[in-house]
Design a protein around this motif. Sequence first.
Motif, short mmCIF file in Angstrom:
data_model
loop_
_atom_site.label_atom_id
_atom_site.label_comp_id
_atom_site.label_asym_id
_atom_site.label_seq_id
_atom_site.Cartn_x
_atom_site.Cartn_y
_atom_site.Cartn_z
N LEU A 1 -48.10 14.76 -40.49
CA LEU A 1 -47.13 13.98 -41.28
C LEU A 1 -46.20 13.26 -40.30
N PRO A 2 -46.66 12.15 -39.74
CA PRO A 2 -45.85 11.50 -38.70
C PRO A 2 -44.56 10.86 -39.19
N GLU A 3 -44.50 10.43 -40.45
CA GLU A 3 -43.34 9.65 -40.90
C GLU A 3 -42.02 10.42 -40.81
N PRO A 4 -41.91 11.65 -41.34
CA PRO A 4 -40.62 12.34 -41.21
C PRO A 4 -40.25 12.65 -39.77
N ALA A 5 -41.25 12.94 -38.94
CA ALA A 5 -40.96 13.19 -37.53
C ALA A 5 -40.48 11.92 -36.84
N LEU A 6 -41.08 10.78 -37.19
CA LEU A 6 -40.61 9.52 -36.64
C LEU A 6 -39.19 9.19 -37.09
N ALA A 7 -38.87 9.51 -38.35
CA ALA A 7 -37.52 9.24 -38.85
C ALA A 7 -36.48 10.01 -38.04
N ILE A 8 -36.79 11.25 -37.72
CA ILE A 8 -35.87 12.08 -36.93
C ILE A 8 -35.73 11.51 -35.52
N THR A 9 -36.87 11.20 -34.90
CA THR A 9 -36.85 10.72 -33.52
C THR A 9 -36.14 9.38 -33.40
N ARG A 10 -36.45 8.47 -34.29
CA ARG A 10 -35.83 7.14 -34.20
C ARG A 10 -34.33 7.20 -34.49
N ALA A 11 -33.91 8.11 -35.35
CA ALA A 11 -32.48 8.24 -35.63
C ALA A 11 -31.72 8.61 -34.36
N VAL A 12 -32.27 9.53 -33.57
CA VAL A 12 -31.60 9.91 -32.32
C VAL A 12 -31.64 8.74 -31.34
N GLN A 13 -32.79 8.08 -31.23
CA GLN A 13 -32.90 6.92 -30.34
C GLN A 13 -31.86 5.85 -30.67
N GLN A 14 -31.59 5.69 -31.95
CA GLN A 14 -30.67 4.64 -32.40
C GLN A 14 -29.22 5.11 -32.43
N GLY A 15 -28.95 6.27 -31.85
CA GLY A 15 -27.58 6.76 -31.77
C GLY A 15 -27.07 7.37 -33.06
N ARG A 16 -27.98 7.90 -33.89
CA ARG A 16 -27.60 8.52 -35.16
C ARG A 16 -28.06 9.98 -35.21
N PRO A 17 -27.58 10.79 -34.27
CA PRO A 17 -28.05 12.18 -34.23
C PRO A 17 -27.72 12.95 -35.50
N ALA A 18 -26.60 12.62 -36.15
CA ALA A 18 -26.25 13.34 -37.38
C ALA A 18 -27.29 13.08 -38.47
N ASP A 19 -27.82 11.85 -38.52
CA ASP A 19 -28.86 11.54 -39.49
C ASP A 19 -30.14 12.32 -39.19
N ALA A 20 -30.45 12.46 -37.89
CA ALA A 20 -31.63 13.23 -37.50
C ALA A 20 -31.50 14.68 -37.92
N VAL A 21 -30.33 15.25 -37.68
CA VAL A 21 -30.10 16.65 -38.05
C VAL A 21 -30.16 16.80 -39.57
N ALA A 22 -29.61 15.83 -40.29
CA ALA A 22 -29.64 15.90 -41.75
C ALA A 22 -31.07 15.85 -42.27
N GLU A 23 -31.90 15.00 -41.67
CA GLU A 23 -33.31 14.93 -42.09
C GLU A 23 -34.04 16.23 -41.78
N SER A 24 -33.74 16.81 -40.62
CA SER A 24 -34.35 18.10 -40.28
C SER A 24 -33.92 19.18 -41.27
N GLU A 25 -32.66 19.16 -41.65
CA GLU A 25 -32.17 20.14 -42.63
C GLU A 25 -32.83 19.93 -43.99
N ARG A 26 -33.13 18.68 -44.34
CA ARG A 26 -33.84 18.41 -45.58
C ARG A 26 -35.23 19.04 -45.56
N LEU A 27 -35.80 19.09 -44.37
CA LEU A 27 -37.15 19.65 -44.22
C LEU A 27 -37.14 21.17 -44.04
N ALA A 28 -35.98 21.80 -44.20
CA ALA A 28 -35.89 23.25 -43.99
C ALA A 28 -36.91 24.06 -44.79
N PRO A 29 -37.23 23.69 -46.03
CA PRO A 29 -38.27 24.46 -46.73
C PRO A 29 -39.61 24.46 -46.01
#
Length: 299
Positions: free
Chosen positions: A216-244
Motif C-alpha cells: 500500500l504505497p500511497e499512505p506511506a508516501l503521504a507520510i514521507t512527503r509530509a516530512v519532506q515538505q516540512g509538515r512533520p505533524a501531518d505525518a505523525v497524524a497520518e501515522s496515528e490514523r493508521l494505528a489500527p
Amino acid sequence: MTRFARLSAFPLTPLRDDAVDDRSFTGLVERLSSAGVDSITALGSTGSYAYLTTEERAHVARIAVEHAGQTPVVVGIGALRTSHVVANAEAAQAAGASGLLLAPMTYQPLTHDDVVELYRAVSRNTDLPVIVYDNPGTTHFSFTHELYARIAELPGVCSIKIPGVPTDPDAARAHVAAIRAAVPGHVTIGVSGDAYGAAGLAAGCDAWYSVLAGTLPEPALAITRAVQQGRPADAVAESERLAPLWDLFADFGGSLRVVAAIAEHLGLAPDNCLPDPLQPLAAKQRAKISDVLSQLDLD
C-alpha cells in the motif's frame, strides 16, 4: 545520500505452489514504480529472502529490475555463509540492482568481529552500495553504535536500516543524533518498523524502509512527503490514523502475515502466498484485517 533516502518500499515475494509467482511479483513491482516510491527493496524480510534458493533469488532480482522502470532497486543478499552472500551480491549486480541490503543471518551466535568481516567481504566483492540491515527481531543479532561505526568505515557502506525509534520525540531525536554522530556523514540512516516511520523521519532519519509501502504505497508516501515538505505533524497524524493497522502487526505476530493477507485480499497475490512452513492467518484474523482496511479506506 539521495539514492538511499526518503521512501523505500519492501514488496512481498508471492509464491504459488511452492514457486515464485512471477506474475504477482511483477505486478507488485510495477505498482510501486507507478506510485512513485523512491526505491524498491526486493528480497527483504517481507520478500521472504531467507526461504528462497540462490537461483530463485537471482530470478527475483532480475524481475524486479526489469519491471521497476526508473525506480532504483535494492536487493537483499543475506545468507548463512559469506560465500553465499557474495554470490547473491554478484547476482544482484548482474541483474542491474542499484544497491544491496545485508542482514547478518546466523544459526550459531555471531560476534561483532564476525559481522565486520562479513561486511568487509561483501565490500571487497561488489561495486554496489551496501545498506546495513539491523533487524534483531528476525536475525537475533543486535548492533551497537560502536559496531555501526566500524562497519560504516568500510568502502561502499552507504546506509543503516535501524529498528524503530523511541516514541518520545525528544528521545527519538537524541537516538538518531547519537547514531549519526557515530558514522561518517555520507551514510544515511533509515528507520524501519512501520509504526515508527513517521516518528523516525520527524526525528531526523533520512529514509523510511517500509513494509506497508510494498503493498500500500500511497499512505506511506503521504507520510514521507509530509516530512519532506516540512509538515512533520501531518505525518505523525497520518501515522496515528493508521494505528489500527499497526495494531494488527503487533497482534498477529509481525507484519509479514498481515501484509500477505492484505495483498491476497486486494487480489495482488494468490491465496496462501507465503513460503511453507509459514501458514496464513486464520479466517477470523483475515476478517479483522478486511474490516480495518475498510475503516481506513485502504481497500
